[in-house]
Design an enzyme around this catalytic site. Structure first.
Site, mmCIF file in Angstrom:
data_model
loop_
_atom_site.group_PDB
_atom_site.id
_atom_site.type_symbol
_atom_site.label_atom_id
_atom_site.label_comp_id
_atom_site.label_asym_id
_atom_site.label_seq_id
_atom_site.Cartn_x
_atom_site.Cartn_y
_atom_site.Cartn_z
ATOM 1 N N HIS A 171 0.831 -1.204 0.000
ATOM 2 C CA HIS A 171 0.000 0.000 0.000
ATOM 3 C C HIS A 171 0.872 1.262 0.000
ATOM 4 O O HIS A 171 0.658 2.180 -0.790
ATOM 5 C CB HIS A 171 -0.897 -0.040 1.240
ATOM 6 C CG HIS A 171 -1.764 1.154 1.428
ATOM 7 N ND1 HIS A 171 -3.081 1.184 1.035
ATOM 8 C CD2 HIS A 171 -1.519 2.369 1.985
ATOM 9 C CE1 HIS A 171 -3.601 2.362 1.345
ATOM 10 N NE2 HIS A 171 -2.674 3.093 1.932
ATOM 11 N N GLU A 172 1.867 1.312 0.884
ATOM 12 C CA GLU A 172 2.746 2.484 0.955
ATOM 13 C C GLU A 172 3.519 2.676 -0.344
ATOM 14 O O GLU A 172 3.703 3.797 -0.821
ATOM 15 C CB GLU A 172 3.719 2.328 2.123
ATOM 16 C CG GLU A 172 3.073 2.292 3.489
ATOM 17 C CD GLU A 172 2.235 3.522 3.762
ATOM 18 O OE1 GLU A 172 2.622 4.615 3.319
ATOM 19 O OE2 GLU A 172 1.174 3.380 4.377
ATOM 20 N N HIS B 260 -5.807 7.526 -2.371
ATOM 21 C CA HIS B 260 -6.862 6.631 -1.915
ATOM 22 C C HIS B 260 -8.032 6.614 -2.885
ATOM 23 O O HIS B 260 -8.442 7.652 -3.406
ATOM 24 C CB HIS B 260 -7.353 7.045 -0.529
ATOM 25 C CG HIS B 260 -6.432 6.606 0.556
ATOM 26 N ND1 HIS B 260 -6.268 7.308 1.725
ATOM 27 C CD2 HIS B 260 -5.611 5.534 0.655
ATOM 28 C CE1 HIS B 260 -5.392 6.681 2.492
ATOM 29 N NE2 HIS B 260 -4.982 5.602 1.859
ATOM 30 N N HIS C 167 1.709 4.579 -2.942
ATOM 31 C CA HIS C 167 1.808 6.037 -2.866
ATOM 32 C C HIS C 167 3.106 6.527 -3.493
ATOM 33 O O HIS C 167 3.137 7.541 -4.186
ATOM 34 C CB HIS C 167 1.699 6.483 -1.414
ATOM 35 C CG HIS C 167 0.356 6.235 -0.819
ATOM 36 N ND1 HIS C 167 -0.789 6.832 -1.272
ATOM 37 C CD2 HIS C 167 -0.027 5.424 0.189
ATOM 38 C CE1 HIS C 167 -1.819 6.418 -0.577
ATOM 39 N NE2 HIS C 167 -1.379 5.551 0.326
#
Length: 1008
Positions: free
Chosen positions: A236-237, A246, A240
């Site tokens: 997930h990180e 999101h 980014h």
């Protein structure tokens, strides 16, 4: 590219607007942060995402951003709570954003203060929308598709550095997450060499935190804070870093999800704001419920089971699941490929062997085709590529249709060859662990195309001044039956330095199964540096020449994660003048230090040596006093005694007198006693004050006693006697792998919990974690107790007690990785014989749980650990309690008076109630098989009492003692209560009853 998918393009739009957006997913996970001195030692001056002026939702903004940033403020901010922020699956606390009324107030106030270029429209119910005026909006917000493309990582290549405060397991998991992105997209992560822009994995106070997209002009942090080190969270990180925001903030989200604001924690409403349509472009991509970038249904919820984001129902009336953190979705993959313009043809190959071919092979490839294959194997391995078919259009310099093979990770890596026509190329080999293959066609010629196979070869000769070596298939488990030999050579007049980042090889004291062997030279006959296995990282290694030989071997059984190591050239700092040291010079990686022989200590200049107290003692017994004994010891003394006994002896130390400055802290004057001769050997104790220490016995045949005094208060000191005694376990631990237990004239080997003794009675092997327990009481421990439980473990315990008794579980110690929903490591307890039985509890954390009691005589436990955080585990006592609710069926069942029936008499002072329940229309029948209860005329001492109902207010069927009732007993209804009472004196064998349910129409209670 005319448009960018909304989520990926959003960071470009935000950059055009803000210049500095940031994501801090500490918002997603509720973890605290413990800041230590170790964390202050980060040497890299990176851009810290935690140091933002304010946060709008997940976005970090500075003062410059506040002047030009627009938001859709659709919530009533006047209702924000003044309490500390946080939520059930994740908190906002790591940002330190517990300021009154929330950080978003600061944003709104700044926007109001700047004023120019804004319109403020009042709406109903006190809600406000802050937007740019029409005259400014067009100029201030250019389309994201063409504004700041430099925020995309050039060529999809993202250099990285992993900070020194992460464990080997964490490093392996970070690499697994990066390889996950590489496998499904054309993004490439490489260890940073001299690149200006790169990411740094670090541990920051904001928990899980990252900038969105490439910052440029130096390093930028991706923070993996406490308890964020999970595969899905890191994926997930990294999303980014690549450019994702999101999913739930896209402008059209209200068509797909409903935000339930009354369930949102006070002060967290602004996390659910959505972006303006003019800021992003979704490229027509559908809303992705399955995205790894989507919030969960209960994110920032007031309660675990209250939804804050409710997905709309699909055509089948089902609400899609959201908030998964396990893998990239199809939408994540598609949008990443669009942003980085990945070719439609080709793939990333990560297996140790594989094959690939041109599109349409062998029936011909289409014109104007562009394909890229990236082969990525374990560092330390090399790739061998063999073309099995080649049939391309042939042209001068292979201008039209061709295959290019490059020795590296991207299109600018060194060219190994450019091929066309029908001649098979020679076998190609990479110099490292990556290879790039590009295929282009621009002719209308029809040929078969090409086909190729590749294989990863571990080991080989390495002629480089720095690099990385990893076990095959790292960071996943190494493969069985592997043997890899590396021969490392650096520049002349240098040494080879080797440091380990991670190490996990099957444990054995003699490293007999899997191991890493390192030798100081160029071949297998060079001096041995060490055989290594287990889970402890080896110390830094330095060769005495410019060569180093390494061999990794795995057998066919247990496989572990393996190792990751860096090698580099090292200069011998102690040459040519012994480093200026008077006695001994010790080379360390990148430096050196002076040392003295036993009986000497370093002088103030840290190079010269002067006579000192202490020394080497080889007698079987003797006396050790402090300097000046029996007078006060002098200040500023450092004395080291090294006591060495013969092999198979242990040394005991007994203090006759003891008086040193200090108390429990022992900060000023103290004596340390260790097993071993070095300063980092096992510490038995650090002592000061006036309390005489207990007798101390060494583990082996040597002991180190170190005394230090400061420059102030002096006391009388101590006088101690040492003596040696033979110990069979002191030599090589008696040959035992785990524990050696001395017995009179012999010894026995013993394994820790979770291991079993090998047939040779010395070695220990990992045991299958399945236990069936039939004893009435005992101890249950997590594997490897009291040390940390291993990763990736599943253990079960099936407890069966005497029928009629209930199993009770009492926890003595408990420490399992914390998570609010116990999603990672946990212990599950079931009320029955399997995991299909009703659950009594799902446990984790460090709080000792309350005792758990089953409703019957069976209990099932299941312990699961994941691949990351390990804790001490648990120790629990299982026992039994009498009584309970029993279901009577047509098949007879047993009921015993106590758990140890047949072995011991029933316990004194017992009061037990059993409620026997039959199905509707059935009665309960009792058949006494054995009955021996203390006899008394009125059955006033020990007795069994029966009631025709569910409690003691029902009609009593009788009170029995002695030899019991002479015949069967029946209930009139569906329930029967059995009460058993004992006093505090005489006890007997007890009773054994068989019970069942039968149809019985009469009201008679005993058989006639």
């Amino acid at each position: 590219m005319k448009m960018l998918c909304w989520r990926l393009a959003l960071w470009l739009a935000a950059w055009a607007v803000c210049g500095k957006p940031s994501f801090c997913s500490a918002l997603d996970y509720d973890y605290t942060y413990d800041f230590t001195e170790e964390d202050k030692a980060e040497a890299i001056d990176y851009k810290d995402p935690c140091k933002a002026a304010v946060f709008w939702g997940d976005i970090a903004l500075d003062d410059e951003d506040l002047k030009i940033f627009q938001i859709d403020r659709t919530i009533d901010l006047t209702q924000h709570s003044n309490e500390r922020l946080g939520h059930n699956t994740g908190g906002f606390g790591e940002h330190g954003m517990s300021k009154k009324r929330g950080a978003l107030y600061q944003l709104i106030e700044r926007i109001r203060r700047f004023g120019s270029g804004f319109e403020q429209n009042n709406t109903s119910k006190g809600r406000t929308t802050v937007k740019f005026s029409g005259k400014n909006e067009k100029n201030r917000f250019p389309r994201a598709a063409t504004s700041r493309t430099e925020r995309i990582w050039p060529g999809g290549v993202i250099p990285y550095v992993i900070g020194g405060n992460f464990t080997g397991t964490q490093r392996a998991m970070f690499k697994q997450a990066m390889r996950h992105w590489e496998k499904y997209t054309c993004v490439t992560f490489i260890e940073r060499s001299d690149e200006e822009s790169y990411i740094v994995f670090t541990y920051r106070p904001c928990g899980c935190c990252s900038y969105v997209g490439r910052r440029g002009n130096g390093p930028q942090a991706i923070s993996i804070g406490k308890n964020c080190d999970k595969f899905g969270i890191v994926v997930h990180e990294l999303g980014h870093v690549i450019g994702f925001w999101h999913e739930h903030t896209r402008p059209d989200r209200d068509d797909h999800v409903t935000i339930i604001r009354e369930n949102i924690q006070p002060g967290q409403e602004y996390n659910f704001l959505k972006m303006e349509p003019g800021e992003v472009n979704s490229l027509g991509e559908p809303y992705d419920f399955d995205s790894i970038m989507h919030y969960a249904r209960n994110t920032f919820s007031r309660g675990m089971f209250l939804d804050t984001i409710l997905p709309s129902r699909d055509d089948n009336g089902i609400r899609p699941a959201i908030g998964q953190r396990t893998r990239l979705s199809k939408g994540d993959i598609a949008q990443a490929r669009k942003l980085y313009r990945c070719p439609a043809c080709g793939e990333t190959l990560q297996e140790s062997t594989g094959n690939f071919s041109s599109p349409g092979f062998p029936n011909g490839y289409p014109s104007y085709t562009h394909c890229i294959w990236r082969i990525s194997v374990t560092p330390g391995e090399k790739i061998v590529l063999n073309f099995t078919t080649m049939d391309l259009y042939k042209s001068s310099l292979c201008w039209y249709d061709y295959i290019e093979v490059r020795d590296g990770y991207w299109r600018k890596s060194p060219l190994l060859g450019r091929f066309c026509g029908d001649k098979l190329p020679e076998v190609l080999a990479s110099s490292d662990s990556r290879m790039w293959i590009e295929f282009r066609s621009s002719s209308n010629w029809v040929g078969k195309g090409f086909a190729a196979v590749y294989e990863a070869i571990c080991g080989g000769e390495i002629h480089k001044n720095e690099g990385q070596i990893q076990s095959p298939n790292y960071p996943d488990d190494y493969r069985p039956m592997k043997e890899c030999v590396w021969k490392i050579t650096v520049s002349e007049n240098y040494n080879v330095g080797l440091t380990f980042q991670a190490f996990e090889i099957e444990r054995h004291d003699n490293c007999a199964y899997d191991y890493l062997e390192i030798r100081d030279g160029m071949n297998e006959n060079s001096p041995l540096i060490g055989h290594f296995c287990g889970y402890d990282k080896p110390e830094d290694i330095r060769s005495t020449s410019n060569t180093l030989w390494m061999k990794f071997v795995s057998d066919g059984t247990v496989n572990k994660a393996g190792f990751a190591a860096n090698f580099f050239k090292e200069e011998m700092m102690c040459q040519p003048d012994n480093g200026g040291c008077e006695q001994r010079c010790v080379n360390t990686l990148g430096s050196y230090q002076c040392a003295c022989d036993p009986g000497y200590e370093l002088g103030p200049d840290k190079k010269s040596c002067e006579a000192a107290c202490g020394g080497l003692l080889t007698k079987l017994n003797g006396t050790i006093p402090t300097p000046g004994w029996p007078k006060e010891y002098p200040p500023n003394k450092n004395c080291v005694w090294q006591v060495v006994a013969p092999t198979q002896y242990r040394i005991s130390m007994k203090f006759e007198f003891f008086e040193l400055e200090g108390n429990e802290v022992c900060k000023y004057d103290y004596v340390e006693i260790r097993s071993g001769l070095s300063s980092d050997s096992k510490l038995h104790g650090k002592f000061c004050g006036t309390e005489v220490p207990e007798v101390i016995t060494s583990q082996y045949n040597n002991m180190r006693i170190e005394f230090r005094s400061d420059n102030t208060v002096s006391k009388k000191g101590f006088k101690a006697h040492f003596f040696s005694d033979k110990d069979e376990c002191s030599k090589d631990n008696g040959g035992c792998q785990h524990e050696c237990i001395n017995t009179v004239g012999s010894y026995v080997c013993q394994c820790r919990n979770g291991f079993v003794l090998h047939e040779n009675k010395h070695d220990c092997k990992e045991a299958e974690c399945e236990q069936k327990i039939h004893s009435p009481n005992g101890i249950i421990m997590s594997p490897n107790w009291p040390d940390k439980y291993p990763s990736r473990k599943e253990c079960t315990w099936e407890i069966s007690a005497t029928p009629g008794q209930r199993v009770k579980l009492t926890f003595n110690e408990f420490e399992i990785e914390q998570h609010q929903e116990c999603a990672y490591d946990h212990l599950e307890v079931f009320d029955g014989e399997s995991e299909k039985s009703p659950i009594l509890g799902r446990l984790c954390g460090s709080k000792i749980p309350e005792p758990l009691i089953a409703t019957g005589n069976k209990m099932f436990l299941r312990f699961i650990s994941d691949a990351s955080v390990q804790r001490k585990g648990f120790q629990a006592t299982h026992s039994t309690e009498c009584g309970g609710r029993l279901k009577a069926e047509t098949k007879p069942k047993d009921l015993y008076s106590h758990a140890q029936f047949g072995d011991n008499n029933y316990p004194v002072q017992a009061d037990c109630d059993w409620l026997l329940v039959a199905e509707r229309g059935y009665r309960v029948e009792l058949m006494f098989q054995t009955f021996e209860v203390e006899e008394e005329a009125d059955c006033g001492y020990d007795y069994v009492e029966l009631f025709d109902g569910h409690d003691k207010t029902a009609m009593r069927l009788g009170r029995f003692c002695g030899s019991g009732p002479p015949e069967e007993i029946y209930s009139a209804g569906e329930t029967l209560l059995l009460h058993f009472h004992t006093d505090d004196t005489i006890n007997k064998k007890g009773f054994h009853i068989r019970y069942r349910s039968i149809k019985y129409p009469d009201s008679v209670h005993t058989k006639k």
